[in-house]
Design an enzyme around this catalytic site. Structure first.
Site, mmCIF file in Angstrom:
data_model
loop_
_atom_site.group_PDB
_atom_site.id
_atom_site.type_symbol
_atom_site.label_atom_id
_atom_site.label_comp_id
_atom_site.label_asym_id
_atom_site.label_seq_id
_atom_site.Cartn_x
_atom_site.Cartn_y
_atom_site.Cartn_z
ATOM 1 N N HIS A 189 0.842 -1.205 0.000
ATOM 2 C CA HIS A 189 0.000 0.000 0.000
ATOM 3 C C HIS A 189 0.877 1.256 0.000
ATOM 4 C CE1 HIS A 189 -3.160 -2.546 2.285
ATOM 5 N NE2 HIS A 189 -3.669 -2.316 1.095
ATOM 6 N N LYS A 227 -18.272 -5.457 7.823
ATOM 7 C CA LYS A 227 -17.052 -6.203 7.505
ATOM 8 C C LYS A 227 -16.182 -6.298 8.768
ATOM 9 C CE LYS A 227 -13.518 -6.294 3.864
ATOM 10 N NZ LYS A 227 -12.937 -5.585 2.728
HETATM 11 O O1 PNS Z 1 -9.055 -2.472 0.466
HETATM 12 P P1 PNS Z 1 -10.346 -2.954 -0.124
HETATM 13 O O2 PNS Z 1 -11.140 -3.754 0.909
HETATM 14 O O3 PNS Z 1 -10.159 -3.717 -1.409
HETATM 15 O O4 PNS Z 1 -11.189 -1.620 -0.474
HETATM 16 C C1 PNS Z 1 -12.469 -1.710 -1.056
HETATM 17 C C2 PNS Z 1 -13.172 -0.342 -0.999
HETATM 18 C C3 PNS Z 1 -13.233 0.154 0.439
HETATM 19 C C4 PNS Z 1 -12.414 0.658 -1.822
HETATM 20 C C5 PNS Z 1 -14.617 -0.533 -1.576
HETATM 21 O O5 PNS Z 1 -15.261 -1.554 -0.882
HETATM 22 C C6 PNS Z 1 -15.441 0.746 -1.480
HETATM 23 O O6 PNS Z 1 -15.264 1.649 -2.261
HETATM 24 N N1 PNS Z 1 -16.360 0.823 -0.497
HETATM 25 C C7 PNS Z 1 -17.211 1.958 -0.297
HETATM 26 C C8 PNS Z 1 -18.664 1.628 -0.655
HETATM 27 C C9 PNS Z 1 -18.927 1.814 -2.143
HETATM 28 O O7 PNS Z 1 -18.795 2.899 -2.688
HETATM 29 N N2 PNS Z 1 -19.302 0.738 -2.830
HETATM 30 C C10 PNS Z 1 -19.616 0.769 -4.249
HETATM 31 C C11 PNS Z 1 -18.377 0.638 -5.120
HETATM 32 S S1 PNS Z 1 -18.283 -0.969 -5.718
#
Ligand code: PNS
Length: 166
Positions: A17, A41
């Site tokens: 990261h 989660k």
């Molecule tokens: O590190 P990760 O778990 O792969 O991150 C995933 C993340 C947090 C970027 C994704 O789950 C997200 O954008 N969550 C916010 C909710 C949202 O906007 N969902 C719709 C997009 S698919």
């Protein structure tokens, strides 16, 4: 101000990261790293703990800000006036999920671009999930995460961080 958003779970932040973030920080005037707060989660570290570990790990990156968000990413990106969303791509296996997410976000907010950056090859196999498993089972994770994360993992799993071993 050309600002990008780097969202993720960061449970916890890894050197992979950090590598992606450093690359983004060279491309944009400001990068906002945003820890997604998701009640449904299960996470090892709380949102506040993840933010604190990110803050400690990114102190050397002067144009990086750390925060957290809840709800839709595109709405948070809009509120932050971010022009792009940064995501790391380690391998082809990451692609499908990232592709779906990028297209969903684009259909919700056409003005927001998704930008994929590849971490240095030596980090291409590191994931937060594996780091947690290795740490939980007593393996050394000092090569994969910043020192503060190694210490936080050791504390969480009741072990001594390798850096403190004689
Ligand atoms: O590190 P990760 O778990 O792969 O991150 C995933 C993340 C947090 C970027 C994704 O789950 C997200 O954008 N969550 C916010 C909710 C949202 O906007 N969902 C719709 C997009 S698919």
């Amino acid at each position: 101000m050309l600002r990008a958003l780097y969202p993720g779970s960061f449970d916890p932040i890894t050197n992979g990261h950090l590598d992606v973030l450093a690359r983004a920080a060279r491309l944009f005037e400001e990068v906002v790293v945003a820890v997604a707060h998701n009640e449904s989660k299960a996470a090892l570290f709380s949102t506040q703990e993840r933010v604190a570990l990110l803050e400690e790990s990114t102190r050397h990156l002067t144009n990086v800000k750390v925060t957290s968000f809840e709800g839709l990413l595109v709405e948070f990106a809009r509120a932050q006036h971010a022009k792009a969303v940064i995501r790391g791509l380690r391998a082809v296996s990451d692609f499908e999920f990232e592709f779906q997410m990028a297209l969903m976000n684009r259909s919700l907010e056409p003005e927001l671009e998704a930008l994929f950056l590849m971490p240095c090859e030596e980090y291409s196999y590191i994931s937060s999930r594996m780091v947690k498993e290795v740490a939980r089972l007593g393996g050394e994770v000092g090569r994969f995460v910043p020192r503060c994360v190694e210490e936080a993992l050791a504390k969480r799993f009741g072990r001594t961080p390798s850096a403190l071993k004689a």
